[in-house]
Structure formats: C-alpha cells, structure tokens
Write a protein that holds these residues in place. Structure first.
Motif, PDB file in Angstrom:
ATOM      1  N   GLY B 387      30.494  36.990  44.120  1.00 13.41           N
ATOM      2  CA  GLY B 387      30.114  38.204  43.409  1.00 13.41           C
ATOM      3  C   GLY B 387      29.816  37.961  41.953  1.00 13.41           C
ATOM      4  O   GLY B 387      30.004  36.845  41.427  1.00 13.41           O
ATOM      5  N   PRO B 388      29.242  38.993  41.181  1.00 17.64           N
ATOM      6  CA  PRO B 388      28.804  38.873  39.755  1.00 17.64           C
ATOM      7  C   PRO B 388      29.868  38.303  38.839  1.00 17.64           C
ATOM      8  O   PRO B 388      29.529  37.427  38.042  1.00 17.64           O
ATOM      9  CB  PRO B 388      28.483  40.332  39.403  1.00 17.64           C
ATOM     10  CG  PRO B 388      28.217  41.003  40.691  1.00 17.64           C
ATOM     11  CD  PRO B 388      28.996  40.299  41.730  1.00 17.64           C
ATOM     12  N   PRO B 389      31.151  38.738  38.927  1.00 16.38           N
ATOM     13  CA  PRO B 389      32.118  38.178  37.960  1.00 16.38           C
ATOM     14  C   PRO B 389      32.183  36.671  38.047  1.00 16.38           C
ATOM     15  O   PRO B 389      32.217  35.990  37.021  1.00 16.38           O
ATOM     16  CB  PRO B 389      33.444  38.813  38.395  1.00 16.38           C
ATOM     17  CG  PRO B 389      33.053  40.032  39.157  1.00 16.38           C
ATOM     18  CD  PRO B 389      31.730  39.701  39.814  1.00 16.38           C
ATOM     19  N   GLY B 395      28.602  31.016  33.600  1.00 16.45           N
ATOM     20  CA  GLY B 395      27.707  30.918  32.444  1.00 16.45           C
ATOM     21  C   GLY B 395      26.456  31.758  32.539  1.00 16.45           C
ATOM     22  O   GLY B 395      25.697  31.866  31.586  1.00 16.45           O
ATOM     23  N   TYR B 396      26.242  32.416  33.636  1.00 18.04           N
ATOM     24  CA  TYR B 396      25.096  33.304  33.721  1.00 18.04           C
ATOM     25  C   TYR B 396      25.399  34.567  32.967  1.00 18.04           C
ATOM     26  O   TYR B 396      26.554  34.868  32.694  1.00 18.04           O
ATOM     27  CB  TYR B 396      24.800  33.650  35.189  1.00 18.04           C
ATOM     28  CG  TYR B 396      24.370  32.457  36.015  1.00 18.04           C
ATOM     29  CD1 TYR B 396      22.981  32.110  36.025  1.00 18.04           C
ATOM     30  CD2 TYR B 396      25.250  31.673  36.720  1.00 18.04           C
ATOM     31  CE1 TYR B 396      22.559  31.006  36.765  1.00 18.04           C
ATOM     32  CE2 TYR B 396      24.824  30.590  37.434  1.00 18.04           C
ATOM     33  CZ  TYR B 396      23.450  30.260  37.472  1.00 18.04           C
ATOM     34  OH  TYR B 396      23.060  29.191  38.202  1.00 18.04           O
ATOM     35  N   ALA B 397      24.295  35.310  32.542  1.00 15.77           N
ATOM     36  CA  ALA B 397      24.464  36.585  31.864  1.00 15.77           C
ATOM     37  C   ALA B 397      23.565  37.625  32.511  1.00 15.77           C
ATOM     38  O   ALA B 397      22.566  37.276  33.133  1.00 15.77           O
ATOM     39  CB  ALA B 397      24.115  36.456  30.373  1.00 15.77           C
ATOM     40  N   ILE B 398      23.939  38.850  32.298  1.00 14.13           N
ATOM     41  CA  ILE B 398      23.110  39.942  32.827  1.00 14.13           C
ATOM     42  C   ILE B 398      22.540  40.647  31.621  1.00 14.13           C
ATOM     43  O   ILE B 398      23.285  41.053  30.715  1.00 14.13           O
ATOM     44  CB  ILE B 398      23.937  40.907  33.645  1.00 14.13           C
ATOM     45  CG1 ILE B 398      24.609  40.208  34.851  1.00 14.13           C
ATOM     46  CG2 ILE B 398      23.079  42.095  34.127  1.00 14.13           C
ATOM     47  CD1 ILE B 398      25.623  41.068  35.563  1.00 14.13           C
ATOM     48  N   VAL B 399      21.258  40.803  31.642  1.00 12.09           N
ATOM     49  CA  VAL B 399      20.564  41.441  30.520  1.00 12.09           C
ATOM     50  C   VAL B 399      20.080  42.801  30.996  1.00 12.09           C
ATOM     51  O   VAL B 399      19.449  42.898  32.043  1.00 12.09           O
ATOM     52  CB  VAL B 399      19.395  40.559  30.027  1.00 12.09           C
ATOM     53  CG1 VAL B 399      18.681  41.264  28.862  1.00 12.09           C
ATOM     54  CG2 VAL B 399      19.906  39.205  29.614  1.00 12.09           C
ATOM     55  N   ARG B 400      20.469  43.831  30.213  1.00  9.93           N
ATOM     56  CA  ARG B 400      20.030  45.185  30.599  1.00  9.93           C
ATOM     57  C   ARG B 400      19.294  45.825  29.451  1.00  9.93           C
ATOM     58  O   ARG B 400      19.523  45.527  28.276  1.00  9.93           O
ATOM     59  CB  ARG B 400      21.250  46.055  30.903  1.00  9.93           C
ATOM     60  CG  ARG B 400      21.971  45.686  32.169  1.00  9.93           C
ATOM     61  CD  ARG B 400      22.937  46.804  32.486  1.00  9.93           C
ATOM     62  NE  ARG B 400      23.734  46.532  33.676  1.00  9.93           N
ATOM     63  CZ  ARG B 400      24.875  45.918  33.678  1.00  9.93           C
ATOM     64  NH1 ARG B 400      25.395  45.499  32.518  1.00  9.93           N
ATOM     65  NH2 ARG B 400      25.528  45.726  34.788  1.00  9.93           N
ATOM     66  N   LYS B 401      18.395  46.703  29.855  1.00 12.02           N
ATOM     67  CA  LYS B 401      17.726  47.534  28.871  1.00 12.02           C
ATOM     68  C   LYS B 401      18.703  48.611  28.432  1.00 12.02           C
ATOM     69  O   LYS B 401      19.731  48.841  29.078  1.00 12.02           O
ATOM     70  CB  LYS B 401      16.475  48.185  29.500  1.00 12.02           C
ATOM     71  CG  LYS B 401      15.390  47.173  29.810  1.00 12.02           C
ATOM     72  CD  LYS B 401      14.125  47.945  29.964  1.00 12.02           C
ATOM     73  CE  LYS B 401      12.981  47.024  30.291  1.00 12.02           C
ATOM     74  NZ  LYS B 401      11.729  47.695  30.238  1.00 12.02           N
TER      75      LYS B 401
END
Lengths: 84, 435
Positions: B387-389, B395-401
C-alpha cells in the motif's frame, strides 16, 4: 359394586344397635379382611368407614357401661339393688 | 436286738408301754447296764432324764397323741415359741409349740380356751418335766371337723373330682357372671365393686343363698342349679372370711358334687387366703378370696378392652393406608408406562433433535465466520506490504494539485503552479519552475 353389596349384606346391622361383643368381633373381622389386602379400593374404603363406626360404638359402650346386677328369685330374674 | 432285757424291764412301766419289748429298745444305749447284776444301779440325773426321755420318745403311742384341755399360762415368746399348760379338772401338762409350727398356726389361743392339740410326748431334761411337743392346735370341735374334712377330701379325690384334667379354663371376656353368695355379705359388695370398676359391660346374676349354718349346703346346691339353667359364662361361689365352722358349708359333699356338675366354668372364693375348702378343690379355679375371684373373671378389664378396640382400629387404619399406598404405587407405574407411549414424548424428542440441529448449525456458521475473518486478516497484511504508506517509505512521493487531484503526468501541471508533495512523514508545498 357387587362386592360392596355383598359385604353390606354381611355387616348390615347399624352399629348403634350392636352390643360391644358384636361390634368388637366385626371390627376384628374387618381388620383381617382389610389386612389381607385383596379388596377393591371402594370396598376397602367402605370397610374402613364401617370399622370406624364400629370402633366408635365400642368406645361409646365402654364409656357408658354400667354393671347390670340381677337377682334370681325363684325362677325369675329381678333387678338387684345393692346397698352401697 | 434283745441284748439287755433286765434293766429295761425294771425301768419300763408296763402300763405305759404295753408293747412288745423289742419295739422299745432299739435306740437305747446306756453306760451302766454292766452293773445290773449287782443290784440297783446308780445313775446320774442327766443319764436318768435322758433315758426317760428316750423311753418316752420311743413309745409311738406317745408320739402321736391328741389331747383336749383348757389353755392356761399361755406365753408367746419373742423367739416365736409358745409355752402353755393344758389342764382339765384334775390334771395339767406342760406344752411347747416351736416357732416353726407356730408359723403355720392360724389360730392363737388365749388362757381359758378349750382346745385340742396334736403332738408328741417328750421330757424336758433340764427340769425333769415331761411335756407335750405340740405340732398343731385347734379350738375344740375343729379337730373332729378337720378329720371329717380330710376323709371327704380323700374320698372325692379318689373319685377324680379334683383332677386337673377336669379343670376348665375361664372365659376371657365373660358377659354373664353368676354369683352364688349371701345377698347381705361383704363378699358380694366387694365383688360388685370390683366388677363395676373393671367389667361394667358384664351382667351379674346373683343367686342368693345362706352361706353358713345347717341350711346353707342345700341352699347353695339349689342356687347353683338355678344359675346353671341360665348358662352364665362363669359361676363364682363365694363367702367372706370366718371360722372353720362358718366355712363348713363349703366342705359339704352335696355342695362339692353340685359344683362339679356345673355346665360352665366355676371359681371358688371362700374365706381368706389361708382357708382351703372342698369347694376350692372341686372348682375349676380356686381364688384365695371373693375379691380375687371377681378379679379373675375381669382379667380383661374395661381399660384392656378399650386398648384392644384402639389397637384394632389402628390396624384397620394401617391396613387401609398400606392398601392406598400400594394402589398409588401401581398407579404411578402405569403412569410411567403411559408416558412412554404418549405423543408428548415423541414431540419432546423431535424438539430435542431440532435444538441439537440448531446448535450444530450455529457451530457451522461460527466456523464460516472465522474462516472469513482469517482471510480478511491475511488480505490486510498483504495490503499493508504493498500500500501507499509502504511506497512512500521507500522514497516515493505523491504530488497533488491544490484541489487534491494527484499529478500523474507532466501535462497535468503549468509552470508557476503551486503543488503539494506528500512524503512518508508529512507534506510540503512546491512551485513548478519548468516544464
């Protein structure tokens, strides 16, 4: 029912008319009959009630008994009055 | 036997002992016989008295004498022995009655009484006085009666009138009691008192009679026979105490035979305990007194009868109780039997089976649930790993508007646009510089 009427004819005298001896003898006979334990329930109950009445009659006669004293005068019986 | 005739002859008075000499010497043994041939022997007083005593006592005519006389100087000693003299107009003799005899004596004489004694002649050695050793003593006249009594008794006994085989048992609960006695006597009063108290259910028939005097025996016989006609359950012949003469009617042979002929059991109750009459021997039962006779016929008293009635009734009640409980037991057995056959039981069995099935179904459902829960847990675990956590952690990131829309392509953004970057431990803002 037939047994009951049979026993009734055998013991039909009302206790009030019986002497002590008669009542006591019948009471003893009833005891033996009931102790034999062969009688139907209804007749047993009737015997017991009869016995109850006979025992009461005996007790009453014993309580109220008063010695009868008679005197032979010639061939006749007369009441004897004893001086007390 | 006849070893020493000489001295015996000189000491024996032939008038006193007209018996053959041989009969008198058997027990004599004297020390001085040896001197006989030298003339009169010399005796000690003791020896003389002993010899005279032995002479007297070996004469059996003197050993069973009956003597009539008047009592004088009567003394009853504390030891229990009696001493007195018997006398007539011309003579007297000393008498002694030892305690063992006195104890059986019904009558105690007084000075002046005319009496008849039986006994034996002896010598009181210490005083050299001869005396009568008295075995029995009666008022004068009774002696003759007594002999008559003994003769009649022996005769009737020989006839079998007293046989124990003749004796009948008394009825246990007599209803009708015949009494032959004096209507005026204390005996009747005593008997009626006892019967009133102990046997009030009974009926008494009195056959009145004289009980003493010359007319008495015939009257007693008549009374007995009249009573016998009425067939009472038992007959009591009774009289209170009195002298031997007073009781004499009951020793009459006619009375004895009438009593023996009675068709019902008889009781005699005559005089006192110590009096025995012929009637006593003939009756089926001898009572010591009239009162005792009344008690014998009321052996089962009114109280005993009451107890018997109670006991009979108790047995009746017990028998009924047992009968009822036996019926109840039988009924219960039937009821059990019936229940075994009834649809109620079938229903109950079906219901029980349903309950069992229900329980089994519940167990099965619970099992299914457990399996599902387990599978779910396993999925959660797997989900956690991918899962996302976990991705952010690497080291991945989530970029949101700003509106929350995730940036998935370069085309999604414009230079200068402000974006939010989410990394594993938080967020920060960035601005797009190039594209």
């Amino acid at each position: 029912m037939t047994a009951k009427s049979k026993s009734k004819s055998k013991t039909g005298v009302p206790p009030a008319e019986m002497t002590f001896e008669q009542a006591f003898e019948e009471l003893e006979a009833l005891v033996e009959q009931l102790e034999a334990g062969q009688l139907p329930l209804e007749e047993s109950l009737a015997l017991f009630e009869r016995g109850q009445a006979l025992a009461a009659r005996c007790g009453q006669l014993l309580d109220s008994a008063e010695l009868k004293v008679k005197q032979l005068v010639g061939e006749k019986l007369e009441d004897f009055e004893a001086e007390t | 036997m006849d070893q020493c005739p000489q001295p015996l002859q000189c000491l024996s008075d032939p008038a006193l002992t007209p018996l053959p000499r041989s009969a008198t010497i058997a027990c004599v043994n004297l020390p001085l016989f040896g001197q006989a041939e030298f003339g009169p022997e010399t005796w000690t007083v003791t020896d003389l008295n002993r010899y005279v005593r032995q002479q007297l006592e070996s004469d059996f005519r003197l050993q069973d004498v009956r003597v009539q006389g008047e009592v004088s100087g009567f003394r009853a000693y504390p030891s229990g022995h009696w001493y007195f003299s018997l006398k007539d107009a011309n003579a007297q003799v000393n008498c002694v009655m030892w305690r063992s005899r006195v104890n059986h004596q019904r009558y105690t004489p007084r000075d002046g009484d005319a009496v008849e004694v039986s006994g034996s002649v002896t010598l009181y050695e210490a005083r050299g006085q001869y005396q009568l050793d008295v075995t029995s003593l009666q008022p004068q006249g009774e002696g003759a009666l007594y002999r008559e009594f003994m003769q009649l008794k022996a005769r009737l006994e020989a006839e079998g009138l007293f046989d124990s085989a003749r004796k009948r048992p008394l009825p246990p609960r007599p209803r009708r009691i015949g009494l032959v006695t004096s209507p005026a006597g204390a005996a009747l009063r005593d008997m009626l008192n006892i019967l009133r108290r102990r046997l009030p259910l009974a009926e008494v028939i009195l056959a009145p009679t004289l009980v003493q005097g010359p007319e008495a025996p015939a009257q007693i016989v008549t009374a007995l026979q009249a009573l016998a006609q009425l067939m009472p359950d038992v007959i009591i012949l009774a009289r209170g105490g009195g002298s031997l003469e007073d009781l004499w009617a009951f020793n009459d042979e006619r009375v004895a035979r009438a009593l023996a002929a009675m068709p019902v059991p008889t009781i005699s109750g005559v005089g006192h305990e110590t009096d025995f009459t012929i009637a006593d021997f003939v009756a089926d039962v001898r009572a010591p007194t009239p009162s005792a006779a009344a008690e014998l016929v009321s052996a089962v008293s009114v109280d005993d009868l009451r107890a018997q009635v109670d006991a009979a009734f108790d047995r009746l009640a017990l028998a009924l109780g047992e009968m009822l409980s036996a019926r109840r037991t039988a009924l219960n057995e039937q009821r059990v039997h019936l229940r075994r056959l009834s649809p109620v039981l079938q229903l109950r069995l079906a219901r029980q089976r349903a309950i069992e099935l229900q329980a089994r179904a519940a167990v099965a459902v619970r099992h299914q649930l457990e399996l599902a829960r387990e599978r779910h847990n396993r999925l959660v675990q797997i989900l956690g790993a991918v899962g996302p956590p976990a991705v952010l952690q690497r080291g991945y990131a989530i970029v949101r508007k700003p509106r929350g829309v995730v940036v998935r392509s370069v085309d999604d953004v414009q230079p200068g646009e402000a974006l939010t970057v989410r990394v594993s431990d938080g967020e920060f803002g960035v601005e797009v510089t190039t594209r």
